[in-house]
Motif scaffolding. Structure first.
Motif, PDB file in Angstrom:
ATOM      1  N   ALA A   2       1.231  -1.235   0.028  1.00  0.00           N
ATOM      2  CA  ALA A   2      -0.742  -0.293  -0.026  1.00  0.00           C
ATOM      3  C   ALA A   2       1.116   1.067  -0.420  1.00  0.00           C
ATOM      4  O   ALA A   2       1.929   1.289   0.483  1.00  0.00           O
ATOM      5  N   LYS A   3       0.302   2.095  -0.803  1.00  0.00           N
ATOM      6  CA  LYS A   3       1.223   3.663  -0.408  1.00  0.00           C
ATOM      7  C   LYS A   3       0.883   4.749   1.004  1.00  0.00           C
ATOM      8  O   LYS A   3      -0.084   3.828   2.069  1.00  0.00           O
ATOM      9  N   PRO A   4       2.122   4.656   1.391  1.00  0.00           N
ATOM     10  CA  PRO A   4       2.385   5.159   2.906  1.00  0.00           C
ATOM     11  C   PRO A   4       1.612   6.591   2.939  1.00  0.00           C
ATOM     12  O   PRO A   4       1.191   6.989   2.453  1.00  0.00           O
ATOM     13  N   SER A   5       1.264   5.851   4.434  1.00  0.00           N
ATOM     14  CA  SER A   5      -0.277   7.092   5.096  1.00  0.00           C
ATOM     15  C   SER A   5       0.255   7.411   6.375  1.00  0.00           C
ATOM     16  O   SER A   5       0.068   6.634   7.033  1.00  0.00           O
ATOM     17  N   ILE A   6       0.200   8.398   6.199  1.00  0.00           N
ATOM     18  CA  ILE A   6       0.328   8.391   8.387  1.00  0.00           C
ATOM     19  C   ILE A   6      -0.843   7.951   9.041  1.00  0.00           C
ATOM     20  O   ILE A   6      -0.812   8.036  10.713  1.00  0.00           O
ATOM     21  N   MET A   7      -2.142   8.093   8.115  1.00  0.00           N
ATOM     22  CA  MET A   7      -2.909   8.080   9.243  1.00  0.00           C
ATOM     23  C   MET A   7      -3.266   6.172   9.571  1.00  0.00           C
ATOM     24  O   MET A   7      -3.404   5.433  10.592  1.00  0.00           O
ATOM     25  N   THR A  33       1.713   0.710   6.950  1.00  0.00           N
ATOM     26  CA  THR A  33       1.746   1.129   5.519  1.00  0.00           C
ATOM     27  C   THR A  33       2.978   1.598   5.067  1.00  0.00           C
ATOM     28  O   THR A  33       3.679   1.510   4.240  1.00  0.00           O
ATOM     29  N   MET A  34       3.897   2.055   6.209  1.00  0.00           N
ATOM     30  CA  MET A  34       5.670   2.358   6.660  1.00  0.00           C
ATOM     31  C   MET A  34       6.428   1.239   6.296  1.00  0.00           C
ATOM     32  O   MET A  34       7.292   1.040   6.282  1.00  0.00           O
ATOM     33  N   ALA A  35       5.398   0.229   6.332  1.00  0.00           N
ATOM     34  CA  ALA A  35       6.483  -0.833   6.878  1.00  0.00           C
ATOM     35  C   ALA A  35       7.400  -1.524   5.742  1.00  0.00           C
ATOM     36  O   ALA A  35       8.242  -1.681   5.779  1.00  0.00           O
ATOM     37  N   PRO A  36       6.827  -1.561   4.360  1.00  0.00           N
ATOM     38  CA  PRO A  36       7.738  -2.296   3.389  1.00  0.00           C
ATOM     39  C   PRO A  36       9.068  -1.286   3.451  1.00  0.00           C
ATOM     40  O   PRO A  36       9.496   0.303   3.099  1.00  0.00           O
ATOM     41  N   LEU A  40       5.212  15.440   7.695  1.00  0.00           N
ATOM     42  CA  LEU A  40       5.052  15.075   9.074  1.00  0.00           C
ATOM     43  C   LEU A  40       5.699  13.676   8.247  1.00  0.00           C
ATOM     44  O   LEU A  40       6.432  13.628   9.718  1.00  0.00           O
ATOM     45  N   ILE A  41       6.255  13.077   7.839  1.00  0.00           N
ATOM     46  CA  ILE A  41       6.924  11.605   7.646  1.00  0.00           C
ATOM     47  C   ILE A  41       8.707  12.350   7.692  1.00  0.00           C
ATOM     48  O   ILE A  41       9.864  11.932   7.881  1.00  0.00           O
ATOM     49  N   GLU A  42       8.693  13.564   6.149  1.00  0.00           N
ATOM     50  CA  GLU A  42      10.302  13.717   6.326  1.00  0.00           C
ATOM     51  C   GLU A  42      10.610  15.082   6.487  1.00  0.00           C
ATOM     52  O   GLU A  42       9.335  15.695   6.379  1.00  0.00           O
ATOM     53  N   ARG A  89      -7.130   9.190  17.514  1.00  0.00           N
ATOM     54  CA  ARG A  89      -6.626   9.835  18.890  1.00  0.00           C
ATOM     55  C   ARG A  89      -4.860   9.751  19.150  1.00  0.00           C
ATOM     56  O   ARG A  89      -4.422  11.190  19.172  1.00  0.00           O
ATOM     57  N   MET A  90      -4.517   8.248  18.145  1.00  0.00           N
ATOM     58  CA  MET A  90      -2.685   8.823  19.020  1.00  0.00           C
ATOM     59  C   MET A  90      -2.541  10.027  17.710  1.00  0.00           C
ATOM     60  O   MET A  90      -1.361  10.866  18.546  1.00  0.00           O
ATOM     61  N   MET A  91      -3.059   9.999  16.443  1.00  0.00           N
ATOM     62  CA  MET A  91      -1.872  11.123  16.038  1.00  0.00           C
ATOM     63  C   MET A  91      -2.480  12.526  15.891  1.00  0.00           C
ATOM     64  O   MET A  91      -2.038  13.142  16.493  1.00  0.00           O
ATOM     65  N   THR A  92      -4.076  12.696  17.040  1.00  0.00           N
ATOM     66  CA  THR A  92      -4.316  13.882  17.015  1.00  0.00           C
ATOM     67  C   THR A  92      -3.626  14.386  18.240  1.00  0.00           C
ATOM     68  O   THR A  92      -3.417  15.440  18.725  1.00  0.00           O
ATOM     69  N   ARG A  93      -3.217  13.847  19.045  1.00  0.00           N
ATOM     70  CA  ARG A  93      -2.524  14.329  20.246  1.00  0.00           C
ATOM     71  C   ARG A  93      -0.605  14.269  20.447  1.00  0.00           C
ATOM     72  O   ARG A  93      -0.275  15.040  21.101  1.00  0.00           O
TER      73      ARG A  93
END
Length: 759
Positions: free
Chosen positions: A91-96, A100-103, A167-169, A604-608
Motif C-alpha cells: 500500500a502507499k504510505p499513509s500517516i493515518m 503502510t510504512m512497513a516495506p 509529517l514523515i520527512e 486519537r494517537m495522531m491527534t495527541r
C-alpha cells in the motif's frame, strides 16, 4: 498563577522499584541458551530457503536456468518470477495507518522481471536442508538485459532533489535570513563534511520461520515491529489480519535494520505457501547486506557565523543523502540543528540523490548520528577560530526555546550536563593547543560534542491481570530487542499495584497480545509504561468498586503493599478482596482488538501527537567527553577514555539505561573509526558484505565508558522519562574527530577517520 507547564505536570508516585538497577528478568534465559530466536523455533518437516541475488544494478531478467539447481538432492522448489504466485503490491504510505510504512521497498519480489539494485532477490531455493538450499542457489543461472545505471553517490550528489517536507520527512526549516547573517558575521566558518554508507550487522542476522495452516499464517520473525509485519503480510497474501500471527520472542539486536519488512520475511512466507511446508530462511551476513537497507551516505554543508564573543548569528546546515531508485528516505542530517543552538538566523535543508542501489533505511538515530558529526565538528572548528573553549562556546549558545519553532522545551539542562561532564572528566586540565599533550610517544587529544535526539511518544496497548494469589500478568505485543523492556514494565507495574517486582510476569512478542508500538524512535519503553499505568489505574478503580460493595464495606482505603488499607490499619489484601468476591482474577486493558477500535485509537494517537508537537519539544540531550591517543608515525587512533553525561528525564533502571547508552557510544566509535560500506561503482555491488571485511568495533577498540545522568523527570510525560535508545550515538563521531584534531592538529571532515586520512 498556574503555568501551562504546571498544568501538565505529573508528579511521580513514591516507588520501590522504579529507579533501581534491577537485573534483566530474561537475563538467565539469554546467557544459558534458553531464549528462543526466530531461527530456532522447532517445526516438524521444516524446509530451508536461500536467496539468489541479482548481479546487475539495473535492468531486467531475460532468462533463468534452474535445471542444475533442481537436480541437487533435497531441493523441493526453485521460485522465480516465472512461477511464483502473484502477491498484492504494498500500500502507499499513509500517516493515518503507520503500518503502510512497513516495506523497505515497494518492489514486488518475484512478481517482476525488473532489477533495481545489485543484490535484489531474483529467485528462492527451497530444500530439505540448509546446505542443499545454499548449494543449489549457487547453481541458478540468470541472464540479464542491463540498462544504464547510476551507482556512485559521488556522481549522483551533484544532481540533488529537494525534499518537500511532511509529517514523515523533514524538508526545509528556516528562521531569519541565515545566508545574509553569515555574510555579515565578524567570524565565520563554511565547511563540507561527508559520511559513508553503513550496513546493519546485528548479532542475530535476519531470520524468518513461516508456516501456513490453510489460510492462516504463523510467522516467527526477527522484527522490531510485530504489528507492521502482521498487517503487511496480511495485505500481501490477501488474508484477514486476524489470520496472521507474528511471534518475536527475542530479537538479537535491531538498531532500525529490523524495523521494516524486507525480502527475507515476505519470501519465506511465499515459499511456505508454495511448498505446503514450514519454511525457514536464515539470511547469511552477505544476504543481509545485499537485501536489508543501511545508512545512506551523505554530503553536508555546515556554515556558522558568530560575534567575536562567540554568540552565534547564523547557522546553515544542508545535506544531500542517497536514496535508492526503488525506495528509501531522506537521511535528515540537519534535524538536530533546528534545536541545538540559539542562533537568530537558521537554515536547515535536506535533499536526496537517486542511485540504483538497495534502498536505505533507519539506522540508530537516523539523521542525528551523521548530522551531529558535521554540526559538532563545525562548532569545534568555530571555537578554534574564536580562540574559545569549545565547551564554553556551546554553553554560551544554549537556547531557552526551540530556535526555529519557538515551542518550549519540556525539559532541557545542557548547561548542567556540560558542568558535570567537565568536572568528572577533568576538562580544566586540557591544554587547548593541538599536539600539546603527550603520553610517552603517543599524542593525546581531548574532544567534546553535544548530543540531542527527539524521542517519539506513541500509543500502545497492554492487558494487566491481577490474580487472587497476588501475582500479576502483563501482556503486550512488545519487542524485546535487547533493551530490557520486560524488566522495566515489571518494575512500573509492581510500583503501580504495590506488589513485589518478582510477582509480575510480562508476556510479550506475539501479535495475539494487545498491539504495541515498534521498538524504534526511542519510543517503546515510554509508550508501554504509559499504557501500563493507565491499565493499572483502571484495575484499581475496579478493585475499589469491589471493596465498597463488600460486606462490611471498606471505605477511605488506599492502595499499598498488595492491597487496600486505611490509616487505622484496617484493610484487605488483593487475595482477600478477590476471594471475598469469588473471583480468580481481575483485569484491565487499554485499546481495542477490533479494526474500528484500532483505527479510532490511531486517530486519537495522531491527534495527541500533533497537538503535543505544536506545544512542546521533548529533547533527550547529553554530552560526550573523549580522550584519544594517536601514534605520530602510523596515525593509529586509540580511544582511551570516555564519559557521557545525559539528560533523558527520569531514569527507570540505571543499569539498563547505561547499557543502552554505552551501546550507542560503541556504535558511534565504529562510525568514527572503522565502519564504511564499500560499493564498486562499476557494478553497484557491495564489496564488503560481511564481518570479515566490514569492520565493527571489538573489545580492543573500546575503552571503559562511564555514563552519568541528570535524572530529573520530564514534567509532561506520565513517568517523567524521555528515551535513551538513540541519544547515546549522537555526537560520538564528532567527539572522536575533535579529539583527534586536538591530538594531531589534523582536521578530518570525512568519516571514517582511517589512517590514510590522517597521514
Amino acid at each position: 498563577m498556574t503555568t501551562a507547564l504546571e498544568k501538565n505536570r505529573t508528579a511521580p508516585a513514591p516507588t520501590k522499584n522504579v529507579g533501581r538497577s534491577i537485573d534483566r528478568v530474561d537475563g538467565i534465559a539469554k546467557v544459558s541458551g534458553g531464549a528462543r530466536f526466530s531461527a530456532e523455533v522447532p517445526y516438524a518437516d521444516i524446509a530451508h530457503a536461500a536467496l539468489v541475488h541479482a548481479s546487475i544494478p539495473r535492468g531486467r531478467v531475460t532468462g533463468i536456468d534452474t535445471t542444475a539447481a533442481e537436480a541437487v538432492p533435497g531441493v523441493l522448489k526453485v521460485l522465480t518470477h516465472q512461477n511464483a504466485p502473484k502477491m498484492i503490491p504494498s500500500a502507499k504510505p499513509s500517516i493515518m495507518d503507520l503500518s503502510t510504512m512497513a516495506p523497505g521497498t515497494p518492489i514486488n519480489y518475484l512478481n517482476t522481471d525488473e532489477v533495481h539494485w545489485n543484490g535484489q532477490p531474483v529467485a528462492v531455493v527451497v530444500a530439505e536442508t540448509l546446505e542443499a538450499a545454499h548449494a543449489a542457489a549457487r547453481l541458478v543461472e540468470v541472464s540479464y538485459e542491463s540498462r544504464p545505471a547510476v551507482t556512485d553517490f559521488a556522481v549522483a550528489q551533484d544532481h540533488p532533489k529537494p525534499v518537500k517536507g511532511s509529517l514523515i520527512e523533514v524538508g526545509e526549516v528556516k528562521t531569519g535570513d541565515a545566508e545574509q547573517a553569515l555574510a555579515a558575521a565578524p567570524v565565520a566558518v563554511d565547511l563540507r563534511y561527508t559520511t559513508p554508507g553503513q550496513n546493519h550487522n546485528a548479532l542475530e542476522p535476519h531470520a524468518t520461520t513461516a508456516a501456513w495452516d490453510g489460510d492462516r499464517l504463523t510467522v516467527h520473525d526477527a522484527t522490531q515491529n510485530i504489528d507492521w509485519v502482521r498487517k503487511h503480510l496480511a495485505r500481501r497474501f490477501g488474508v484477514p489480519v486476524a489470520g496472521v500471527r507474528v511471534i518475536a520472542e527475542f530479537i538479537g539486536g535491531g538498531f532500525g535494520g529490523k524495523g521494516s519488512v524486507w525480502a527475507g520475511t515476505v519470501l519465506t512466507a511465499l515459499a511456505a505457501k508454495v511448498t505446503g511446508r514450514p519454511v525457514r530462511m536464515a539470511l547469511t551476513r552477505e544476504a543481509v547486506n545485499r537485501t536489508v537497507g543501511g545508512r545512506a551516505p551523505t554530503v553536508q554543508r555546515v556554515a556558522l557565523g558568530a560575534q567575536r564573543d562567540g554568540t552565534l548569528t547564523a547557522l546553515v546546515h544542508t545535506g544531500v543523502s542517497q536514496v535508492g531508485r526503488a525506495g528509501g528516505g531522506v537521511e535528515p542530517v540537519a534535524s538536530q540543528s533546528q534545536y541545538l543552538y540559539a542562533a537568530p538566523a537558521i537554515l536547515v535543508r535536506h535533499s536526496t540523490a537517486e542511485v540504483d542501489a538497495l534502498p536505505n533505511t533507519y539506522m540508530r538515530a537516523p539523521g542525528e548520528a551523521m548530522g551531529s558529526f558535521a554540526l559538532e565538528s563545525a562548532i569545534d572548528e568555530l571555537a578554534v577560530e574564536l580562540g574559545l573553549d569549545p565547551l564554553e562556546l556551546r554553553a554560551r549558545n544554549e537556547p531557552e526555546r526551540n530556535p526555529t519553532g519557538r515551542q518550549r522545551f519540556s525539559r532541557r539542562d545542557l548547561r548542567a550536563v556540560y558542568a558535570r561532564g567537565a568536572r568528572e572528566f577533568g576538562w580544566s586540565g586540557r591544554d587547548p593547543k593541538p599536539r600539546s599533550m603527550r603520553d610517552g610517544r603517543w599524542l593525546v587529544g581531548w574532544g567534546v560534542a553535544a548530543a540531542l535526539h527527539l524521542p517519539v511518544h506513541l500509543g500502545g496497548d497492554v492487558l494487566v491481570r491481577l490474580r487472587a494469589d497476588g501475582t500479576v500478568l502483563v501482556r503486550s505485543g512488545l519487542q524485546e530487542i535487547g533493551v530490557g523492556v520486560a524488566t522495566v514494565v515489571a518494575q512500573v507495574t509492581a510500583d503501580a499495584l504495590g506488589v513485589p517486582v518478582g510477582a509480575v510476569t510480562v508476556e510479550l512478542g506475539d501479535s495475539e497480545q494487545p498491539t504495541a508500538p515498534g521498538a524504534a524512535g526511542s519510543t517503546q519503553t515510554s509508550s508501554a509504561t504509559a499504557a501500563v499505568l493507565q491499565a493499572c489505574e483502571q484495575l484499581k478503580r475496579s478493585m475499589l468498586g469491589l471493596v465498597r460493595r463488600s460486606s462490611p464495606p471498606l471505605r477511605d482505603a488506599t492502595f499499598t503493599d498488595g492491597g487496600l488499607f486505611r490509616a487505622d490499619g484496617a484493610g484487605r489484601s488483593y487475595s482477600e478482596i478477590l476471594g471475598d468476591a469469588g473471583l480468580p482474577s481481575i483485569e484491565a486493558r487499554t485499546g481495542s482488538d477490533s479494526r474500528l477500535g484500532q483505527a479510532a485509537g490511531q486517530v486519537r494517537m495522531m491527534t495527541r501527537f500533533l497537538a503535543d508537537r505544536r506545544r512542546w519539544v521533548h529533547p533527550a540531550t547529553g554530552a560526550h567527553f573523549c580522550e584519544v591517543r594517536v601514534d605520530p608515525d602510523t596515525a593509529e587512533v586509540r580511544v582511551t577514555r570516555w564519559l557521557g553525561v545525559f539528560d533523558v528525564g527520569r531514569v527507570l533502571n540505571p543499569k539498563l539505561a547505561s547499557s543502552q547508552l554505552r551501546g550507542g557510544v560503541v556504535m558511534g566509535i565504529g562510525a568514527a573509526l572503522t565502519e564504511e560500506t564499500l560499493v564498486d561503482p562499476r557494478s553497484g555491488r557491495i564489496m564488503n558484505p560481511g564481518l570479515g571485511e566490514y569492520h565493527v568495533p571489538v573489545h580492543a577498540d573500546v575503552p571503559r565508558i562511564d555514563i552519568g545522568f541528570i535524572d530529573e523527570p520530564d514534567p509532561t510525560t506520565p513517568l517523567g522519562l524521555l528515551g535513551v535508545g538513540e541519544v547515546g550515538i549522537t555526537g560520538v563521531a564528532a567527539a572522536v574527530a575533535n579529539a583527534v584534531h586536538h591530538a594531531t592538529g589534523v582536521r578530518v571532515r570525512e568519516l571514517p577517520l582511517t589512517l590514510d586520512r590522517l597521514l
